[in-house]
Design an enzyme around this catalytic site. Structure first.
Site, PDB file in Angstrom:
ATOM      1  N   ARG A  69       0.912  -1.156  -0.142  1.00  0.00           N
ATOM      2  CA  ARG A  69      -0.064   0.000  -0.024  1.00  0.00           C
ATOM      3  C   ARG A  69       0.759   1.283   0.072  1.00  0.00           C
ATOM      4  O   ARG A  69       0.522   2.274  -0.566  1.00  0.00           O
ATOM      5  CB  ARG A  69      -0.825  -0.021   1.017  1.00  0.00           C
ATOM      6  CG  ARG A  69      -2.127  -0.807   0.849  1.00  0.00           C
ATOM      7  CD  ARG A  69      -2.917  -1.125   2.373  1.00  0.00           C
ATOM      8  NE  ARG A  69      -3.627  -0.136   2.706  1.00  0.00           N
ATOM      9  CZ  ARG A  69      -4.165   0.292   3.823  1.00  0.00           C
ATOM     10  NH1 ARG A  69      -4.070  -0.506   4.694  1.00  0.00           N
ATOM     11  NH2 ARG A  69      -4.844   1.391   3.964  1.00  0.00           N
ATOM     12  N   VAL A  95      -5.644   6.862   5.495  1.00  0.00           N
ATOM     13  CA  VAL A  95      -4.416   6.766   6.135  1.00  0.00           C
ATOM     14  C   VAL A  95      -3.247   7.166   4.891  1.00  0.00           C
ATOM     15  O   VAL A  95      -2.040   7.259   5.451  1.00  0.00           O
ATOM     16  CB  VAL A  95      -4.037   5.415   6.698  1.00  0.00           C
ATOM     17  CG1 VAL A  95      -5.065   5.125   7.714  1.00  0.00           C
ATOM     18  CG2 VAL A  95      -4.158   4.393   5.487  1.00  0.00           C
ATOM     19  N   ASP A  96      -3.553   7.815   3.954  1.00  0.00           N
ATOM     20  CA  ASP A  96      -2.809   8.096   2.926  1.00  0.00           C
ATOM     21  C   ASP A  96      -2.698   9.777   3.272  1.00  0.00           C
ATOM     22  O   ASP A  96      -3.097  10.504   3.883  1.00  0.00           O
ATOM     23  CB  ASP A  96      -3.336   8.134   1.347  1.00  0.00           C
ATOM     24  CG  ASP A  96      -4.523   8.993   1.110  1.00  0.00           C
ATOM     25  OD1 ASP A  96      -5.569   8.291   0.682  1.00  0.00           O
ATOM     26  OD2 ASP A  96      -4.556  10.096   1.373  1.00  0.00           O
ATOM     27  N   HIS A 111      -7.912   7.582  11.493  1.00  0.00           N
ATOM     28  CA  HIS A 111      -7.403   6.093  11.744  1.00  0.00           C
ATOM     29  C   HIS A 111      -5.770   6.118  11.502  1.00  0.00           C
ATOM     30  O   HIS A 111      -5.233   5.125  10.920  1.00  0.00           O
ATOM     31  CB  HIS A 111      -8.064   5.416  10.530  1.00  0.00           C
ATOM     32  CG  HIS A 111      -9.839   5.470  10.853  1.00  0.00           C
ATOM     33  ND1 HIS A 111     -10.609   5.073   9.853  1.00  0.00           N
ATOM     34  CD2 HIS A 111     -10.139   5.389  12.178  1.00  0.00           C
ATOM     35  CE1 HIS A 111     -11.669   4.981  10.348  1.00  0.00           C
ATOM     36  NE2 HIS A 111     -11.816   5.464  11.690  1.00  0.00           N
ATOM     37  N   GLY A 181     -16.984  10.273  -0.268  1.00  0.00           N
ATOM     38  CA  GLY A 181     -16.253   9.000  -0.703  1.00  0.00           C
ATOM     39  C   GLY A 181     -16.133   7.824   0.458  1.00  0.00           C
ATOM     40  O   GLY A 181     -15.036   7.204   0.593  1.00  0.00           O
ATOM     41  N   ASN A 207     -20.718  10.806  -3.467  1.00  0.00           N
ATOM     42  CA  ASN A 207     -20.442   9.500  -3.481  1.00  0.00           C
ATOM     43  C   ASN A 207     -21.059   9.007  -4.895  1.00  0.00           C
ATOM     44  O   ASN A 207     -21.978   9.524  -5.385  1.00  0.00           O
ATOM     45  CB  ASN A 207     -21.093   8.635  -2.174  1.00  0.00           C
ATOM     46  CG  ASN A 207     -20.596   7.427  -2.177  1.00  0.00           C
ATOM     47  OD1 ASN A 207     -20.330   6.555  -3.037  1.00  0.00           O
ATOM     48  ND2 ASN A 207     -20.353   6.927  -0.913  1.00  0.00           N
TER      49      ASN A 207
HETATM   50  C1  BV8 Z   1     -13.146   1.118  17.901  1.00  0.00           C
HETATM   51  C2  BV8 Z   1      -6.882   2.155   9.244  1.00  0.00           C
HETATM   52  C3  BV8 Z   1     -13.250   0.489  20.155  1.00  0.00           C
HETATM   53  C4  BV8 Z   1      -6.268   0.856   9.054  1.00  0.00           C
HETATM   54  C5  BV8 Z   1      -9.380   1.705   9.510  1.00  0.00           C
HETATM   55  C6  BV8 Z   1     -19.721   0.959  17.104  1.00  0.00           C
HETATM   56  C7  BV8 Z   1     -19.092   1.701  17.888  1.00  0.00           C
HETATM   57  C8  BV8 Z   1     -17.596   1.702  17.806  1.00  0.00           C
HETATM   58  C9  BV8 Z   1     -16.918   0.666  17.356  1.00  0.00           C
HETATM   59  C10 BV8 Z   1     -17.540   0.019  16.625  1.00  0.00           C
HETATM   60  C11 BV8 Z   1     -19.106  -0.097  16.548  1.00  0.00           C
HETATM   61  N1  BV8 Z   1     -19.527  -0.983  15.655  1.00  0.00           N
HETATM   62  C12 BV8 Z   1     -18.541  -1.718  15.292  1.00  0.00           C
HETATM   63  C13 BV8 Z   1     -17.269  -1.484  15.732  1.00  0.00           C
HETATM   64  C14 BV8 Z   1     -15.895  -1.829  15.498  1.00  0.00           C
HETATM   65  C15 BV8 Z   1     -15.144  -1.198  14.399  1.00  0.00           C
HETATM   66  C16 BV8 Z   1     -16.210  -1.192  13.067  1.00  0.00           C
HETATM   67  O1  BV8 Z   1     -16.665  -0.123  12.921  1.00  0.00           O
HETATM   68  N2  BV8 Z   1     -16.749  -1.921  12.292  1.00  0.00           N
HETATM   69  C17 BV8 Z   1     -17.394  -1.772  11.199  1.00  0.00           C
HETATM   70  C18 BV8 Z   1     -16.815  -2.319  10.046  1.00  0.00           C
HETATM   71  C19 BV8 Z   1     -18.708  -2.302  11.455  1.00  0.00           C
HETATM   72  N3  BV8 Z   1     -14.536  -0.247  14.534  1.00  0.00           N
HETATM   73  C20 BV8 Z   1     -13.371  -0.111  15.373  1.00  0.00           C
HETATM   74  O2  BV8 Z   1     -12.886  -1.150  15.355  1.00  0.00           O
HETATM   75  C21 BV8 Z   1     -12.696   1.190  15.512  1.00  0.00           C
HETATM   76  N4  BV8 Z   1     -12.333   1.103  16.901  1.00  0.00           N
HETATM   77  O3  BV8 Z   1     -14.200   1.281  17.922  1.00  0.00           O
HETATM   78  O4  BV8 Z   1     -12.476   0.605  18.989  1.00  0.00           O
HETATM   79  C22 BV8 Z   1     -12.381   0.499  21.208  1.00  0.00           C
HETATM   80  C23 BV8 Z   1     -12.497   1.439  22.395  1.00  0.00           C
HETATM   81  C24 BV8 Z   1     -11.765   1.168  23.636  1.00  0.00           C
HETATM   82  C25 BV8 Z   1     -10.752   0.190  23.398  1.00  0.00           C
HETATM   83  C26 BV8 Z   1     -10.326  -0.698  22.391  1.00  0.00           C
HETATM   84  C27 BV8 Z   1     -11.392  -0.536  21.447  1.00  0.00           C
HETATM   85  C28 BV8 Z   1     -11.514   1.681  14.652  1.00  0.00           C
HETATM   86  C29 BV8 Z   1     -12.024   1.398  13.247  1.00  0.00           C
HETATM   87  C30 BV8 Z   1     -10.826   2.063  12.300  1.00  0.00           C
HETATM   88  C31 BV8 Z   1     -10.278   0.738  11.651  1.00  0.00           C
HETATM   89  N5  BV8 Z   1      -9.330   1.547  10.671  1.00  0.00           N
HETATM   90  N6  BV8 Z   1      -8.294   2.208   8.907  1.00  0.00           N
HETATM   91  C32 BV8 Z   1      -5.827   0.669   7.402  1.00  0.00           C
HETATM   92  O5  BV8 Z   1      -6.189   1.642   6.555  1.00  0.00           O
HETATM   93  O6  BV8 Z   1      -4.964  -0.243   7.165  1.00  0.00           O
HETATM   94  S1  BV8 Z   1     -10.828   1.713   8.776  1.00  0.00           S
HETATM   95  C33 BV8 Z   1     -10.929   1.712   7.099  1.00  0.00           C
HETATM   96  O7  BV8 Z   1     -12.549   1.808   6.756  1.00  0.00           O
HETATM   97  C34 BV8 Z   1     -10.250   2.979   6.411  1.00  0.00           C
HETATM   98  O8  BV8 Z   1      -9.863   3.898   7.233  1.00  0.00           O
HETATM   99  C35 BV8 Z   1     -11.463   3.137   5.395  1.00  0.00           C
HETATM  100  O9  BV8 Z   1     -11.216   4.644   5.213  1.00  0.00           O
HETATM  101  C36 BV8 Z   1     -12.401   3.367   6.625  1.00  0.00           C
HETATM  102  C37 BV8 Z   1     -13.951   3.471   6.163  1.00  0.00           C
HETATM  103  O10 BV8 Z   1     -14.184   2.827   5.086  1.00  0.00           O
HETATM  104  P1  BV8 Z   1     -14.539   3.866   3.686  1.00  0.00           P
HETATM  105  O11 BV8 Z   1     -13.301   4.930   3.692  1.00  0.00           O
HETATM  106  O12 BV8 Z   1     -15.788   4.504   3.746  1.00  0.00           O
HETATM  107  O13 BV8 Z   1     -14.154   3.069   2.550  1.00  0.00           O
HETATM  108  P2  BV8 Z   1     -15.341   2.071   1.644  1.00  0.00           P
HETATM  109  O14 BV8 Z   1     -14.296   1.212   0.810  1.00  0.00           O
HETATM  110  O15 BV8 Z   1     -15.908   1.437   2.878  1.00  0.00           O
HETATM  111  O16 BV8 Z   1     -16.083   2.724   0.895  1.00  0.00           O
HETATM  112  C38 BV8 Z   1     -15.698   3.734  -0.025  1.00  0.00           C
HETATM  113  C39 BV8 Z   1     -16.961   4.601  -0.619  1.00  0.00           C
HETATM  114  O17 BV8 Z   1     -16.328   5.275  -1.599  1.00  0.00           O
HETATM  115  C40 BV8 Z   1     -18.131   3.900  -1.129  1.00  0.00           C
HETATM  116  O18 BV8 Z   1     -19.138   4.193  -0.582  1.00  0.00           O
HETATM  117  C41 BV8 Z   1     -17.953   4.102  -2.719  1.00  0.00           C
HETATM  118  O19 BV8 Z   1     -19.079   4.305  -3.077  1.00  0.00           O
HETATM  119  C42 BV8 Z   1     -17.359   5.494  -2.401  1.00  0.00           C
HETATM  120  N7  BV8 Z   1     -16.512   5.799  -3.918  1.00  0.00           N
HETATM  121  C43 BV8 Z   1     -15.755   4.947  -4.506  1.00  0.00           C
HETATM  122  N8  BV8 Z   1     -15.098   6.006  -5.622  1.00  0.00           N
HETATM  123  C44 BV8 Z   1     -15.498   7.125  -5.395  1.00  0.00           C
HETATM  124  C45 BV8 Z   1     -16.301   7.056  -4.165  1.00  0.00           C
HETATM  125  N9  BV8 Z   1     -17.081   8.302  -3.869  1.00  0.00           N
HETATM  126  C46 BV8 Z   1     -16.647   9.530  -4.650  1.00  0.00           C
HETATM  127  N10 BV8 Z   1     -15.806   9.263  -5.713  1.00  0.00           N
HETATM  128  C47 BV8 Z   1     -15.295   8.360  -6.154  1.00  0.00           C
HETATM  129  N11 BV8 Z   1     -14.212   8.170  -7.089  1.00  0.00           N
END
Ligand code: BV8
Length: 237
Positions: A69, A95-96, A111, A181, A207
């Site tokens: 990445r 993260v970029d 993040h 996005g 989006n």
């Molecule tokens: C935590 C870094 C607690 C790593 C990432 C409720 C409350 C709290 C937590 C949770 C909860 N429910 C569930 C959880 C747990 C979890 C979570 O959210 N799970 C989800 C999947 C259900 N959350 C966590 O674990 C978080 N931590 O809550 O800790 C805690 C508290 C105390 C002590 C211990 C723990 C941490 C979450 C962080 C994870 N890390 N990234 C890495 O990158 O390697 S998240 C990762 O997903 C990326 O950062 C990414 O950016 C992010 C979100 O995804 P999107 O950015 O939305 O990307 P995606 O591909 O999904 O969508 C892209 C969109 O773009 C699409 O809609 C598409 O249509 C659109 N698109 C595409 N092309 C275009 C476009 N739009 C416009 N133009 C275009 N050209």
């Protein structure tokens, strides 16, 4: 759906524009999104690699994924959406460093970042990583001996309190809140949309398809960020 030109006027009068972004912002720069096509890496779902468990079980594989990445990031350049967002406050899940490379200075990385490594034991040691350098292997923190890992927030890891505080402060001060996005499924990041909305901001979602943010939008523009944002923010000086 709303026409960007019609909203540009509203943005010109805005006092504080805040943009909450996700992987779709960097898609036009060639960086894979998390859940879109091509999101898999060696048939592995990023969600299963971006975790402390994966790092404990397969540290070499996880660091190879980040090395890949970082290499792609080194080859990427900011796109027109990053450039359009330079004058506003940016809260990004990405993260970029493409916003910074476009010239943005007011950026909150919820993040973490690919361009730094940190001690996995959180002893406080961290260091810059040049994405163009050869990938780093499994290695020990020079300060405490624990493993070193990318300075990103993995699933199951808490976001930094100071980061959340800065993001909430910006959301409550915004009169226009762009959501660009992102699938808006990752928490607690996505809850910032409600924070901004409840504080009275106008929510504008950009989006290429509907998302979990759609039902919280006052305006939704279906289109690519690199096409829509320059038109939306054209008057930003
Ligand atoms: C935590 C870094 C607690 C790593 C990432 C409720 C409350 C709290 C937590 C949770 C909860 N429910 C569930 C959880 C747990 C979890 C979570 O959210 N799970 C989800 C999947 C259900 N959350 C966590 O674990 C978080 N931590 O809550 O800790 C805690 C508290 C105390 C002590 C211990 C723990 C941490 C979450 C962080 C994870 N890390 N990234 C890495 O990158 O390697 S998240 C990762 O997903 C990326 O950062 C990414 O950016 C992010 C979100 O995804 P999107 O950015 O939305 O990307 P995606 O591909 O999904 O969508 C892209 C969109 O773009 C699409 O809609 C598409 O249509 C659109 N698109 C595409 N092309 C275009 C476009 N739009 C416009 N133009 C275009 N050209």
């Amino acid at each position: 759906m709303t026409d960007p030109a019609a909203l540009a006027e509203r943005l010109r009068d805005a006092k504080r524009i805040v943009c909450f972004s996700g992987a779709g912002l960097s898609a036009a720069s060639g960086l894979a999104t998390f859940r879109g096509d091509g999101g898999l890496w060696r048939q592995r779902d990023p969600m299963t690699l971006a975790t402390p468990g994966a790092f404990a079980a397969e540290p070499e594989l996880v660091l190879e994924w980040y090395g890949e990445r970082r290499r792609r990031l080194a080859e990427a350049t900011p796109n027109a959406a990053h450039a359009a967002l330079v004058p506003v406050t940016n809260i990004t899940q990405n993260v970029d460093d493409l916003l910074e490379r476009a010239g943005a200075s007011d950026v909150v990385h919820l993040h973490g970042t690919l361009v730094r490594d940190r001690c996995h034991a959180a002893c406080g040691y961290d260091e810059p990583i040049d994405p163009a350098d050869p990938p780093v292997a499994v290695r020990a923190c020079p300060q405490c001996g624990a493993p070193m890992r990318p300075a990103v927030v993995w699933f199951g890891e808490a976001l930094a309190e100071a980061t959340i505080d800065a993001a909430v402060e910006a959301c409550t001060a915004a009169d226009v809140f762009l959501v660009v996005g992102t699938s808006a499924v990752v928490q607690p990041a996505a809850s910032l949309i409600d924070v901004a909305r409840d504080a009275g901001a106008t929510i504008i979602v950009v989006n290429t398809e509907s998302s979990a943010a759609s039902d919280r939008a006052h305006h939704e523009i279906i289109g690519a960020a690199a096409d829509v944002l320059p038109a939306l923010l054209s008057a930003e000086d």
